[in-house]
Every structure is written in structure tokens, then in C-alpha cells.
Design a protein around this motif. Structure first.
Motif, PDB file in Angstrom:
ATOM      1  N   TYR A 154       3.184  -5.772  -8.864  1.00  0.00           N
ATOM      2  CA  TYR A 154       2.565  -7.052  -8.610  1.00  0.00           C
ATOM      3  C   TYR A 154       2.853  -8.009  -9.767  1.00  0.00           C
ATOM      4  CZ  TYR A 154      -0.328  -5.012  -4.900  1.00  0.00           C
ATOM      5  OH  TYR A 154      -0.769  -4.405  -3.753  1.00  0.00           O
ATOM      6  N   LEU A 162       2.068 -10.039  -4.567  1.00  0.00           N
ATOM      7  CA  LEU A 162       3.116  -9.032  -4.431  1.00  0.00           C
ATOM      8  C   LEU A 162       4.403  -9.657  -3.905  1.00  0.00           C
ATOM      9  CD1 LEU A 162       3.876  -6.026  -4.598  1.00  0.00           C
ATOM     10  CD2 LEU A 162       3.122  -5.805  -2.218  1.00  0.00           C
ATOM     11  N   GLY A 207       0.383  -1.834  -8.780  1.00  0.00           N
ATOM     12  CA  GLY A 207      -0.928  -2.174  -8.292  1.00  0.00           C
ATOM     13  C   GLY A 207      -1.969  -1.134  -8.655  1.00  0.00           C
TER      14      GLY A 207
END
Lengths: 115, 113
Positions: free
Chosen positions: A32, A51, A93
Motif C-alpha cells: 500500500y 492500493l 497491508g
């Protein structure tokens, strides 16, 4: 985590849009893009993350290129209180419970908003 | 409104003293972190915790130690303070539901004389 490159400093006139670029050419598919800012040595403040798709919230917009190798944080109407150091961070993430990766903030971009 | 609290905000202490910097969060976050930052310089991770009874050292070597006995509490201790420990110490926590976004405390500015 992928390395990011940001300009060391930028200026922006009050009321104008501030566009802060970030290059992350080695970003992986599961990483991300996060943006934080730090005002005068206070604790950093979360701004936004994404993202693949562009994201917008009450603070800013995040534009991620289609190849995901760069992104731009947009403050649509900069105010003097937006003067801060802005950090672009790329990491996996947190939904992966085994990731455990902490954020590495780097040097960031020092944004000066002028009257 | 702060959901993560650090005390004290400022501390001036003599060399050789033992100190504990407090950090508490009311958000039920599982992950907590300590960063160290000198004026005008980068933040450096010195400790982190995934949950109760979990602590790990960060990227920057530090003589401090941490403990995580309760979810909400993540204190940092220096057994014998030295002038080289003079710095700002920032505590943070994170959770999954916001994609791992961090919430930081206001920091403790430590001066060892």
C-alpha cells in the motif's frame, strides 16, 4: 518494503492546491501507499492510504498511477496550518496478521505554505 | 481528541537516573510502537509490539527496554539515563480496520543533563 523518493522541500501559496509527488518504482503488488504528515515535531498524523485506486477523504486526495510506480498527494486548498513534513510510505497491508512491519518514515517533503 | 497518551510531555533528568516513559491507548489496538526523533531529523523505530507479551527491537539500536503486560499500556524504560539519550520519544499504535493507519501520541521530550 519498497523505497520511496520525495522532493526534500516544496512551497505552495495559501488557497492553492498542493501536489506532493512520490516515486515508488519498486512497489510490489501487495504494498500500500501511505501518507502521513508531521507538524512541528508533533506526532505524525495519518492522512490517507491506497492500493490501486485513487482515494479521497476530508483531508486530501491520493492519486496513484496505473503502473503504481508513483503517486501524488493533493491538498486541494492549502492553508498555513498545512505547513508540515509529509511522508510517503510504502508497505505491505496490515491485514496480513503476520506482517508486523512497522512504518519507516524516511526524510519526507517539507511543505511550506505561504500567505 | 487524543486516544493515545504519553507522559510526561517534557522531562529533564540527571545522568544515571532510571526513567520510565508512559504510553497508553484507549482504542484496543493490538500493535504499538516507540520511535525516537532528534530535532529536524528522521523518526527511527526503536521498539514495537504485536500484542500482550510480545516485544521486538526496531531498526535503531537503543539501550531502552519495553514491556507489554496489558494491551493498552506500552512503557519504555531507561535504566541509567545518559546525555546521549536526549531526544524526543514518540509512541504509536495501529489496528487492522483502518488498514494499519497509525495514531501517534504527543511525544515525550527527554533531556538528560
Amino acid at each position: 518494503d519498497a523505497k520511496t523518493t520525495q522532493p526534500p522541500s516544496m512551497d505552495c501559496a495559501e488557497g492553492r492546491a498542493a501536489n506532493l509527488p512520490c516515486n515508488h518504482s519498486t512497489i510490489s503488488g501487495n504494498e500500500y501507499v501511505y501518507w502521513y504528515r508531521q507538524i512541528h515535531s508533533q506526532g505524525p498524523q495519518y492522512i490517507i492510504h491506497g492500493l490501486k485506486n485513487n482515494e479521497t477523504n476530508e483531508m486530501a486526495s491520493l492519486i496513484i498511477t496505473e503502473d503504481r510506480k508513483s503517486s501524488t498527494l493533493i491538498l486541494p486548498h492549502a492553508t498555513l496550518r498545512d505547513t508540515a513534513v509529509y511522508y510517503c510510505i510504502v508497505r505491505v497491508g496490515a491485514m496480513d496478521s503476520n506482517s508486523g512491519y512497522a512504518l519507516n518514515f524516511g526524510k519526507g517533503t517539507s511543505l511550506l505554505v505561504t500567505p | 481528541e487524543a486516544d493515545i497518551y504519553q507522559t510526561p510531555r517534557y522531562l529533564v533528568i540527571g545522568t544515571g537516573k532510571k526513567i520510565t516513559l508512559e504510553c497508553s491507548q484507549t482504542m484496543g489496538h493490538d500493535k504499538m510502537y516507540w520511535y525516537q526523533q532528534d530535532p529536524g531529523m528522521e523518526l527511527h523505530l526503536i521498539h514495537y509490539s504485536y500484542g500482550v507479551n510480545s516485544t521486538e527491537k526496531g531498526d535503531l539500536s537503543s539501550e531502552s527496554t519495553v514491556s507489554r503486560i496489558r494491551t493498552e499500556h506500552f512503557p519504555l524504560t531507561l535504566e541509567s539515563a545518559r546525555p546521549s539519550h536526549t531526544s524526543q520519544y514518540l509512541c504509536a499504535s495501529s489496528e487492522y480496520s483502518r488498514g494499519g493507519g497509525y495514531t501517534f501520541g504527543s511525544g515525550t521530550r527527554l533531556t538528560v543533563v
